[in-house]
Design a protein around this motif. Sequence first.
Motif, short mmCIF file in Angstrom:
data_model
loop_
_atom_site.label_atom_id
_atom_site.label_comp_id
_atom_site.label_asym_id
_atom_site.label_seq_id
_atom_site.Cartn_x
_atom_site.Cartn_y
_atom_site.Cartn_z
N MET A 96 0.83 -1.20 0.00
CA MET A 96 0.00 0.00 0.00
C MET A 96 0.87 1.26 0.00
O MET A 96 0.59 2.23 -0.72
CB MET A 96 -0.93 0.01 1.22
N ILE A 97 1.94 1.24 0.78
CA ILE A 97 2.84 2.39 0.82
C ILE A 97 3.69 2.45 -0.44
O ILE A 97 3.97 3.53 -0.98
CB ILE A 97 3.72 2.35 2.08
N ASP A 98 4.11 1.28 -0.95
CA ASP A 98 4.85 1.25 -2.22
C ASP A 98 4.05 1.94 -3.32
O ASP A 98 4.59 2.74 -4.10
CB ASP A 98 5.15 -0.19 -2.62
N GLN A 99 2.76 1.62 -3.40
CA GLN A 99 1.92 2.21 -4.44
C GLN A 99 1.74 3.71 -4.23
O GLN A 99 1.63 4.47 -5.20
CB GLN A 99 0.57 1.51 -4.49
N TYR A 100 1.71 4.14 -2.98
CA TYR A 100 1.63 5.57 -2.68
C TYR A 100 2.81 6.32 -3.31
O TYR A 100 2.64 7.37 -3.95
CB TYR A 100 1.61 5.77 -1.16
N TYR A 101 4.00 5.78 -3.16
CA TYR A 101 5.19 6.43 -3.74
C TYR A 101 5.24 6.27 -5.26
O TYR A 101 5.64 7.19 -5.97
CB TYR A 101 6.45 5.89 -3.08
N GLU A 102 4.83 5.11 -5.74
CA GLU A 102 4.80 4.91 -7.20
C GLU A 102 3.79 5.81 -7.88
O GLU A 102 3.93 6.13 -9.07
CB GLU A 102 4.47 3.43 -7.50
N ASN A 103 2.79 6.25 -7.13
CA ASN A 103 1.71 7.08 -7.66
C ASN A 103 1.97 8.57 -7.38
O ASN A 103 1.03 9.35 -7.25
CB ASN A 103 0.38 6.64 -7.04
N GLY A 104 3.25 8.95 -7.28
CA GLY A 104 3.59 10.35 -7.05
C GLY A 104 3.20 10.84 -5.68
O GLY A 104 2.80 11.99 -5.52
N GLN A 105 3.35 9.96 -4.67
CA GLN A 105 2.98 10.26 -3.29
C GLN A 105 1.51 10.68 -3.18
O GLN A 105 1.15 11.61 -2.47
CB GLN A 105 3.91 11.32 -2.69
N THR A 106 0.70 9.94 -3.91
CA THR A 106 -0.76 10.10 -3.85
C THR A 106 -1.38 8.73 -3.61
O THR A 106 -1.06 7.77 -4.32
CB THR A 106 -1.31 10.68 -5.16
N ASP A 107 -2.22 8.64 -2.63
CA ASP A 107 -2.81 7.35 -2.30
C ASP A 107 -3.83 6.92 -3.35
O ASP A 107 -4.45 7.74 -4.03
CB ASP A 107 -3.47 7.41 -0.92
N VAL A 108 -4.00 5.62 -3.46
CA VAL A 108 -4.96 5.03 -4.39
C VAL A 108 -6.37 5.14 -3.82
O VAL A 108 -6.58 4.93 -2.62
CB VAL A 108 -4.59 3.56 -4.65
N THR A 109 -7.34 5.46 -4.65
CA THR A 109 -8.72 5.54 -4.17
C THR A 109 -9.28 4.14 -3.92
O THR A 109 -8.82 3.15 -4.50
CB THR A 109 -9.63 6.25 -5.18
N VAL A 110 -10.28 4.09 -3.08
CA VAL A 110 -10.98 2.83 -2.83
C VAL A 110 -11.58 2.30 -4.13
O VAL A 110 -11.53 1.08 -4.40
CB VAL A 110 -12.06 3.04 -1.76
N GLN A 111 -12.12 3.19 -4.93
CA GLN A 111 -12.71 2.77 -6.20
C GLN A 111 -11.69 2.08 -7.09
O GLN A 111 -11.95 0.99 -7.62
CB GLN A 111 -13.29 3.97 -6.93
N LYS A 112 -10.52 2.68 -7.25
CA LYS A 112 -9.49 2.07 -8.09
C LYS A 112 -8.99 0.76 -7.50
O LYS A 112 -8.77 -0.22 -8.22
CB LYS A 112 -8.32 3.04 -8.28
N ALA A 113 -8.80 0.74 -6.18
CA ALA A 113 -8.33 -0.48 -5.53
C ALA A 113 -9.28 -1.64 -5.78
O ALA A 113 -8.86 -2.78 -6.05
CB ALA A 113 -8.16 -0.24 -4.03
N LEU A 114 -10.58 -1.37 -5.70
CA LEU A 114 -11.58 -2.42 -5.89
C LEU A 114 -11.66 -2.87 -7.35
O LEU A 114 -11.69 -4.07 -7.64
CB LEU A 114 -12.94 -1.94 -5.41
N THR A 115 -11.70 -1.92 -8.27
CA THR A 115 -11.86 -2.29 -9.68
C THR A 115 -10.59 -2.94 -10.23
O THR A 115 -10.68 -3.81 -11.10
CB THR A 115 -12.25 -1.07 -10.53
N ASP A 116 -9.43 -2.53 -9.73
CA ASP A 116 -8.18 -3.16 -10.17
C ASP A 116 -8.14 -4.64 -9.80
O ASP A 116 -7.61 -5.47 -10.54
CB ASP A 116 -6.96 -2.46 -9.56
N VAL A 117 -8.70 -4.96 -8.65
CA VAL A 117 -8.61 -6.33 -8.12
C VAL A 117 -9.85 -7.16 -8.48
O VAL A 117 -9.73 -8.32 -8.89
CB VAL A 117 -8.41 -6.32 -6.59
N LEU A 118 -11.02 -6.57 -8.36
CA LEU A 118 -12.27 -7.32 -8.56
C LEU A 118 -12.82 -7.21 -9.99
O LEU A 118 -13.72 -7.96 -10.35
CB LEU A 118 -13.34 -6.83 -7.58
N GLY A 119 -12.29 -6.29 -10.76
CA GLY A 119 -12.84 -6.03 -12.08
C GLY A 119 -13.79 -4.85 -12.02
O GLY A 119 -14.28 -4.46 -10.94
N GLN A 120 -14.07 -4.27 -13.17
CA GLN A 120 -14.86 -3.04 -13.22
C GLN A 120 -16.26 -3.21 -12.64
O GLN A 120 -16.70 -2.44 -11.79
CB GLN A 120 -14.95 -2.55 -14.67
N ASP A 121 -16.97 -4.22 -13.09
CA ASP A 121 -18.35 -4.39 -12.65
C ASP A 121 -18.45 -4.79 -11.18
O ASP A 121 -19.18 -4.16 -10.40
CB ASP A 121 -19.06 -5.43 -13.52
#
Length: 466
Positions: A96-121
């Motif tokens: 989670m922290i790795d992604q924060y730094y990879e994303n320009g020190q911006t945290d990932v949204t809950v929406q993106k976290a869910l759709t990235d893992v579970l799929g869009q629908d």
Amino acid sequence: MAKFGQRYWLPIVLTIAGTFAWSNELRATTDGPLVTSGRWIKDASGAIVTYVGANWPGSLDTMIPEGLQYQSVDAIVLRMAGLGMNAIRLTYATEMIDQYYENGQTDVTVQKALTDVLGQDDGNAVLQKILTNNPTFNDTTTRLQVYDAIAESVARHGMYLHLDNHISKAGWCCSPLDGNAWWGDQYFDVANWTRGLSFMATHGKSWSNLKSMSLRNELRSPLSNFTFASENYNWQNWYKFVKEGADAIHSANEDLLIFLSGLNSDQDLSVVVDGTALTPGSATFNADDFAGYADKLVLELHAYDNIFGPGPSDCSTVGNELSNDGFMALTSDAKTEFPVVLTEFGLEQNGTAAQDPYVNCLLNYTSTKNAGWMIWQIGGSYYIREGVQDRDESWGLLAHDWSDWRASDFVNNTLTPAIKSTLNINPDSISSAGTSDKKSESTNTKSLSLRLGAAILAFGLTFVLY
């Protein structure tokens, strides 16, 4: 939880009753920062503190604390507070922290976290349920903001929050082949790990009831590379990295207690307690190596002798094993006395759970010694676990939809009395951490054989379970 283990509409009456029944008692326990004194944890007033609570996983694939598609943050926290628990062990992944730094020190949204893992629908469907249950969240809410909301609720209900670095690459834990087993393993990058500890310790400064952090959950032999394991999995390296991690936390947040976990999936801290050599070297554990914060160190252990079937039913046997594993640190027999917390144990929540002799022995032991404990785990399901969406957790205290207790007999007649007994501090009654203060040769031999057998079974079962 160990790899081999097999989690609401909350009535308004419970909300009101729970708040009034427990808030004053629990709020009195939140004074901090906490420190250690011998075998005890104490608050700023000098009062003894004993952690009693449950685990709340947030370190699986989505890296969002589980269950929010079924219940609100506040409802879940109140479930634990309503039992009289005073602590929550909230897990997170270094990723989670790795992604924060990879994303320009911006945290990932809950929406993106869910759709990235579970799929869009499926991801959006779960998101809408989360937003319905938690109306303060929206499409831009990030994962760290969910952690913030949990911390706020925990503080409001007068409980302690303990952050657990559960895994590096997010997912279900723990296998010796998952690449997260040991420092330098496939996903266990040391620099990222210390950066993650420092980040969460710093981020948590705004959480009034964050009182402690762990260094790492269930360190184990990295069996995906036998050469690497044979050269690196040892007490000497454990000590080196434990000091690095502890320094990272303390440098970022001097107020926090730091929990040290042991080898063999956190079932062995005997070298620390006995003061024997940190092999293959000759040095021994020395609190002076933690300059300026030796009074912030706590030992944590896990107990899962019931993973492959029923655990021992003889409480003397269970007590001796716990003592030998590290709970002897509660006594003057230890080289250095420490507080010890049983941060994971559990069992399948079914109609016979209340009569389970092994878990009853564990709870009797910890409550008698006023040793802290946190059961695995509160919730009844996961967003996704090992590729299965909405997977059930039969060891969870709550039902699949987090609406009620899965095994009310266990919660009411085993767990609740143990909570009250553990929190009823009587220092004068503490004489030993086991049936005997001294280790018996037969117990040591038995323990070694059991652990060797467990390691072999773990290696073999990994191929079956994956």
